[in-house]
Design an enzyme around this catalytic site. Sequence first.
Site, PDB file in Angstrom:
ATOM      1  N   ARG A   1       0.954  -1.076  -0.082  1.00  0.00           N
ATOM      2  CA  ARG A   1       0.071   0.035  -0.009  1.00  0.00           C
ATOM      3  C   ARG A   1       0.763   1.164   0.012  1.00  0.00           C
ATOM      4  NH1 ARG A   1      -3.046  -2.804  -1.779  1.00  0.00           N
ATOM      5  NH2 ARG A   1      -5.097  -3.274  -0.891  1.00  0.00           N
TER       6      ARG A   1
ATOM      7  N   GLU B   1      -1.122   7.866  -6.226  1.00  0.00           N
ATOM      8  CA  GLU B   1      -1.268   7.058  -7.324  1.00  0.00           C
ATOM      9  C   GLU B   1      -2.767   7.204  -7.689  1.00  0.00           C
ATOM     10  OE1 GLU B   1      -0.343   3.138  -6.651  1.00  0.00           O
ATOM     11  OE2 GLU B   1      -1.725   2.818  -5.275  1.00  0.00           O
TER      12      GLU B   1
ATOM     13  N   HIS C   1       0.387  -0.257 -10.017  1.00  0.00           N
ATOM     14  CA  HIS C   1      -0.330  -0.980  -9.004  1.00  0.00           C
ATOM     15  C   HIS C   1      -0.825  -2.288  -9.865  1.00  0.00           C
ATOM     16  CE1 HIS C   1      -2.859  -0.701  -5.250  1.00  0.00           C
ATOM     17  NE2 HIS C   1      -2.766  -2.008  -5.428  1.00  0.00           N
TER      18      HIS C   1
END
Length: 445
Positions: free
Chosen positions: A348, A377, A409
Amino acid sequence: MKELVYQITNPMGVHARPCALLAQCCVDFKSIVTVSANGKTADGRNVLELLNLRAAAGDTLILQVNGEDEEQATEAVRRVIERELKETLSGDTPMPYGSNKDNKEKSLLKIAFFGTKDYDRIFFSELAREKGSGTYNSDIQYFTSSLGLETVHLAAGFDAVCVFVNDDVSRRVVERLKECGVRLILLRCSGFNNVDLEAAKDCGITVLRVPVYSPYAVAEYAMAILQEANRRLHKAYHKIKDNNFALSGLLGLDLHNKVAGIVGTGKIGICMAQLCKGYGMTVLGWDAYPNEELVKEELLEYVDKEELFRRSDLISLHAPLFPETYHIVNERSIASMKDTAMLVNTARGALIDTEALIASLKKGKFHAVALDVYEGEDENVYTDRSDQIITDDITARLLMFPQVVVSSHQAFFTREAMQAIAVVTMENARNFNEGNAFGKAEVKI
């Protein structure tokens, strides 16, 4: 080689749910499971191939198991068939649509699927294609937009919403979901830091997640992106494209005989520790709840956070985001790290204080930094901005450092992981609709 043979007499044949459960079982073993029916063969680990068999009533289903753990794999497959697939394979007639064994009405679960990408539909549409008893009995409507205050009205009339890591499930959104009639939030991910759980509890909305999909996918990606940053592969690729074959700026470090620090030793952290061990590294670990079995197995040694940051040449973050882990990598912890340390985050973004990281990079800290996630992000993740100027200040500043690699991600993004996410999410939907136990999938305050 072991072999199991079944005669299919159920009118529905081997439909989506049995295929999904069988595939998820086979993934857990090294042995290769091949499934044959109607003259076609499928990889037992691949739900789409199993569905493509079109195994219908009257066909013979043959499962062959071959490999070093075939005894265990065969028994596991047999248990899945006997426990979960009995109705489809044994000849039990499926009950009429809208009823179950207790004659209780079983309604179709209507799901609003937010943030849809083409690769989501590949698995979810196949799993939800059948309706009625024994199936997932869900109807999915896909929306390309993410869930937020501007889009929550789209959930009106649905029983559930299906969301991902970059969807906004804050209190105001949750309250609007309740007004829309939503009773279930399906997370197609393991993290839930973007969901206001207190609001969900207040509104009587159940929150279910995917506790585990593929820890190997994330750990393997962490090592891959770390080595890209360490060996400057991103720079080497572009240099060669420009006919520049010089090695300047590409100097890396051996991982062998170095120290790896694993922050968070759950399933993903364990996989990463094993990879580091394979490189010949000494592995240190930190976790709020240490797993002493890992010490007995001599996989790692537990130390406190301060010692881990101080001693490690490679620091890999795999902890969940809680108040205790928020900015666990901060100005103070960075200052204690080696100047040549390598840092990778596939967990995270908020585990790292990005401003502190950028400040340290300006001073020459870190040999390599690999970020699949980072603070700020959200607006970029899974969005094509190739024809736009980078206006996000954090992203732009991170990209200016030659030893930093940033990705979108994507550590989870393998076929096996996407299959697992779809299967577990649909199992969660079915359990909710039928009043079954949720197990580890339920997210509670």
